[in-house]
Design a protein around this motif. Structure first.
Motif, mmCIF file in Angstrom:
data_model
loop_
_atom_site.group_PDB
_atom_site.id
_atom_site.type_symbol
_atom_site.label_atom_id
_atom_site.label_comp_id
_atom_site.label_asym_id
_atom_site.label_seq_id
_atom_site.Cartn_x
_atom_site.Cartn_y
_atom_site.Cartn_z
ATOM 1 N N HIS A 25 10.104 39.641 52.183
ATOM 2 C CA HIS A 25 10.793 40.103 50.973
ATOM 3 C C HIS A 25 9.890 41.056 50.199
ATOM 4 N N ASP A 26 10.519 41.874 49.327
ATOM 5 C CA ASP A 26 9.743 42.819 48.517
ATOM 6 C C ASP A 26 8.970 42.082 47.429
ATOM 7 N N GLY A 27 7.869 42.707 47.022
ATOM 8 C CA GLY A 27 7.062 42.121 45.953
ATOM 9 C C GLY A 27 5.763 42.867 45.830
ATOM 10 N N ALA A 87 7.018 37.264 49.425
ATOM 11 C CA ALA A 87 7.628 38.403 48.749
ATOM 12 C C ALA A 87 6.503 39.322 48.307
ATOM 13 N N VAL A 146 2.145 36.356 46.038
ATOM 14 C CA VAL A 146 3.256 36.797 46.907
ATOM 15 C C VAL A 146 4.020 35.619 47.529
ATOM 16 N N GLU A 162 8.162 33.443 54.108
ATOM 17 C CA GLU A 162 8.206 32.919 52.725
ATOM 18 C C GLU A 162 7.560 33.876 51.736
ATOM 19 N N ARG A 195 6.629 32.377 47.653
ATOM 20 C CA ARG A 195 7.935 32.163 47.019
ATOM 21 C C ARG A 195 8.136 30.715 46.707
#
Ligand SMILES: [Zn+2]
Length: 385
Positions: A58-60, A116, A383, A114, A385
């Motif tokens: 996922h983005d982050g 981001a 990062v 998991e 989640r």
């Protein structure tokens, strides 16, 4: 994972490489990361860096973890089964740093779904010589994931209770600076100083004035230590030299004092020289900046490590240490924290243990699994989640 990391560490220990090139170490890192979902880039010819980027599902944000790779020109005297015989030695524990970061990469790759955000793994040569970290910063390591990293962490092994982490908000390690000055006069016969322009008393006056300056003009609560350690004047006792030189190491704990010292010390020496009809050529070079931990990052890191390993395994240091580190160049650009990890083997009193850089320094690699988990935990605090 521990036996694997121990084997990697011992292989690096047996084959240490000082300086910037470190080709064998670089190859060992690349081999150890093989098969992982990482984007790997290496430094230019003669510079053995490895940058690996892990992109979460996922983005982050992007967070950086760093290990230094280089050894020291020290003749090892540990008597360990895997001791180096090459005249170089991993006397500062950078072999553990590399193995620990490889372990963190493996752990984080397993958590990719998991995550981001992204993690930048910075394997850096040339720490001891100074200049490895700034070279990688210039080459873009802080933006390796496509966005600037918003946090950075590194762990350094030191003599200390096995497995205990320590850090502090604010200055953690001293800055090292180099002051060099040449007083230019006019040489002559030692019996006729009035026909010459003797730079030697000017040099003596400058050395004393520097000590007065740092004690009278700087707060004792932001210490500055100057030691004039190199001197050169005439080679003959009856000859007044044309010029005379001194060099000093200048240790500091705040960027503010460095900014003042780099202006004020050359100015002071010049004015003293001019007062006596001489002139001075002075340089002030920052060798390593002060290693300054971001306040929030350092206290958050201590809390994260406390959750992972228990509060009794984490210590907040009251005082900085005056040794220096080139991770300081990263922390000048990115809020982050540098963390020490006690690695004195069982049976040795940590207070009596040989310090880093000693030919007899030994670090216990049973810490490697926790070291890897600590780095992974610090990354996941941004990062995860
Ligand atoms: Zn070191």
């Amino acid at each position: 994972m521990l036996p694997d990391l121990v084997a990697l560490r011992r292989d690096l220990h047996r084959h240490p490489e000082p300086g910037f090139a470190v080709p064998r170490t670089q190859a060992a890192v690349i081999a150890a990361l093989e098969g992982l979902p990482l984007e790997i880039t290496t430094g230019p010819e003669g510079f053995g860096s490895v940058v690996a980027v892990l992109r979460g599902a996922h983005d982050g944000p992007s967070v950086l973890l760093r290990a230094d790779m280089d050894a020291l020109p020290v003749d090892e005297e540990t008597g360990l089964a895997y001791a180096s015989t090459s005249g170089a030695m991993h006397a500062c524990g950078h072999d553990l740093h590399v193995a620990g970061l490889v372990g963190a990469a493996r752990l984080l790759c397993g958590r990719r779904t998991e995550m981001a955000g992204s993690v930048v793994f910075m394997f850096q040569p040339g720490e001891e010589a100074g200049g490895g970290a700034p070279q990688m910063i210039d080459a873009g390591v802080l933006e390796a994931a496509g966005i600037p990293v918003s946090a950075a962490y590194g762990i350094h092994v030191l003599p200390g209770v096995l497995g205990v982490f320590s850090t502090r908000p604010g200055p953690l390690m001293g800055g090292a600076n180099l002051l060099r000055s040449r007083i230019v006069g006019r040489g002559g016969h030692g019996s006729r100083p009035h026909q010459a322009l003797d730079p030697v008393p000017v040099l003596a006056e400058a050395i004393l004035a520097i000590q007065a300056h740092v004690t009278r003009r700087f707060s004792v609560f932001d210490p500055v230590v100057v030691s004039v350690t190199k001197l050169r004047a005439s080679d003959a006792v009856n000859v007044i030299p044309d010029d005379a030189e001194f060099a000093a190491t200048v240790r500091t704990l705040s960027p503010q004092s460095v900014e003042r010292l780099r202006v004020e010390l050359p100015d002071l020496v010049s004015r003293i020289a001019e007062a006596h009809g001489c002139r001075a050529e002075t340089t002030f070079d920052v060798v390593y900046p002060v290693t300054v931990n971001d306040g929030d990052r350092a206290t958050d890191a201590a809390a994260t490590l406390g959750e992972q390993f228990g509060a009794d395994r984490v210590e907040l240091l009251e005082q900085p240490i005056m040794a220096s580190e080139d991770f300081s160049f990263v922390l000048n650009r990115v809020p982050g924290a540098f963390v020490f990890l006690g690695a004195t083997p069982p049976g040795i009193d940590p207070a009596e243990a040989e310090m880093n850089h000693s030919p007899r320094a030994v670090f216990d690699d049973s810490v490697l699994a926790d070291q890897a988990a600590a780095l992974a935990g610090l990354a996941l605090s941004h990062v995860g989640r």
